[in-house]
Write a protein that holds these residues in place. Structure first.
Motif, PDB file in Angstrom:
ATOM      1  N   SER A   9      12.390  89.974-103.297  1.00 16.46           N
ATOM      2  CA  SER A   9      12.082  90.112-101.871  1.00 16.46           C
ATOM      3  C   SER A   9      12.822  91.342-101.367  1.00 16.46           C
ATOM      4  N   LYS A  72       5.260  85.969-102.374  1.00 18.91           N
ATOM      5  CA  LYS A  72       5.520  85.048-101.289  1.00 18.91           C
ATOM      6  C   LYS A  72       6.290  83.807-101.726  1.00 18.91           C
ATOM      7  N   GLY A  73       6.691  83.732-102.971  1.00 22.23           N
ATOM      8  CA  GLY A  73       7.437  82.579-103.453  1.00 22.23           C
ATOM      9  C   GLY A  73       8.862  82.580-102.940  1.00 22.23           C
ATOM     10  N   PRO A  74       9.621  81.534-103.242  1.00 25.19           N
ATOM     11  CA  PRO A  74      10.986  81.413-102.719  1.00 25.19           C
ATOM     12  C   PRO A  74      12.002  82.334-103.404  1.00 25.19           C
ATOM     13  N   LEU A  75      11.691  82.843-104.597  1.00 22.44           N
ATOM     14  CA  LEU A  75      12.656  83.670-105.318  1.00 22.44           C
ATOM     15  C   LEU A  75      12.945  84.958-104.551  1.00 22.44           C
ATOM     16  N   THR A  76      14.236  85.231-104.347  1.00 23.82           N
ATOM     17  CA  THR A  76      14.665  86.452-103.657  1.00 23.82           C
ATOM     18  C   THR A  76      15.364  87.411-104.611  1.00 23.82           C
ATOM     19  N   THR A  90      17.253  81.846-103.775  1.00 25.83           N
ATOM     20  CA  THR A  90      15.928  81.478-103.283  1.00 25.83           C
ATOM     21  C   THR A  90      16.014  81.158-101.797  1.00 25.83           C
ATOM     22  N   ALA A  92      13.484  79.134 -98.827  1.00 30.68           N
ATOM     23  CA  ALA A  92      12.248  78.443 -98.472  1.00 30.68           C
ATOM     24  C   ALA A  92      11.838  78.807 -97.046  1.00 30.68           C
ATOM     25  N   ARG A  96      12.471  84.531 -93.194  1.00 30.85           N
ATOM     26  CA  ARG A  96      13.311  85.049 -94.271  1.00 30.85           C
ATOM     27  C   ARG A  96      14.530  85.759 -93.679  1.00 30.85           C
TER      28      ARG A  96
END
Length: 266
Positions: A9, A72-76, A90, A92, A96
């Motif tokens: 992200s 767009k997933g939770p992994l940052t 991560t 949710a 963000r």
């Protein structure tokens, strides 16, 4: 030693002078906490991050070897160490706010530079706390405890717990406490935080949220019975958060106005 760092992200990375990839190959020398920030020092560089409300650090004995894909997933952020282990940050939800910084000095992170004193530090004496409340004037206790520029590290949940244990209204003015109430609040504040840390010590990351929730007496327990007096725990809602309290223990049986509902009724 860092083997690789993969950012999923890009909006989470708040610094650009030192690249995230510049940490690869460096050895982690220290891990510290500054308020709600966690910071890892490596050969003069710092990786600092704030998990915000919905962020989470997940330790992995074996980090996936497939490249992290932005999306767009939770992994940052994925951090792999040289032994194959590592961790993922991560987040949710749609808001963000998880923040990552790579700096040479933690003071370069604005939110760290402006942090108030740590309430568990030896220098955080009763005299220091008394002066903080005096300086806050008529600001409400709930806001004073949560303000990271005033006292570092206390969030929404534990400010509720501290005020409940001290039998004080969250809306009481900071300068409205007498010496006995200040001393009680000071003692409760440090005890609540120490006990929370002790309960979490040694737990696996996956168990931390469950432990935190089970240890809370009022926060997140709207409608349940207060474990001290049996009254029903009440709530005050704001635009993006809420607080919980016990009317009998904290406000003399009087309900506090729900700020969000009050605006709707005008």
């Amino acid at each position: 030693m860092y083997a690789r760092l993969e950012l999923a992200s890009f909006t989470a990375l708040k610094t650009v002078e030192v690249p995230l990839t510049g940490l690869a190959g460096l050895t982690i020398g220290d891990v510290v906490r500054r308020g709600k920030f966690i910071a890892l020092e490596s050969d003069g560089l710092w990786l600092a991050f704030h998990l915000a409300r919905a962020g989470w650090l997940r330790w992995k004995d074996q980090v996936p070897t497939t490249p992290a894909r932005p999306g767009k997933g939770p992994l940052t952020l994925r951090v792999a160490l040289d032994d194959g282990s590592g961790f993922e940050l991560t987040e949710a939800g749609t808001q963000r706010k998880l923040a990552i910084h790579v700096v040479r000095d933690l003071a370069e992170v604005g939110q760290i530079a402006t942090l108030g004193p740590d309430p568990l530090d030896e220098a955080f004496t009763l005299e220091v706390f008394t002066q903080i409340l005096a300086d806050a004037g008529r600001s409400q206790l709930k806001g004073v405890l949560r303000d990271q520029r005033t006292i570092a590290g206390i969030g929404n949940a534990y400010s509720d717990e501290i005020l409940h244990a001290a039998k004080l209204s969250p809306f009481k003015p900071a300068n409205g406490l007498d010496a006995a109430q200040i001393a009680q609040l000071y003692g409760v504040l440090r005890t609540e935080l120490r006990e929370a840390i002790e309960r979490s010590a040694g737990l696996a990351a996956k168990d931390l949220k469950g432990e935190k929730k089970s240890g809370l007496r009022v926060h997140g327990r709207t409608g349940e019975a207060c474990g001290v007096c049996g009254d029903t725990i009440a709530q005050v809602s704001f635009a993006d958060s809420s607080l919980q309290y016990c009317p009998t223990c904290q406000t003399g049986g009087k309900p506090l106005a729900d700020r969000r509902m009050s605006r709707l009724l005008k």
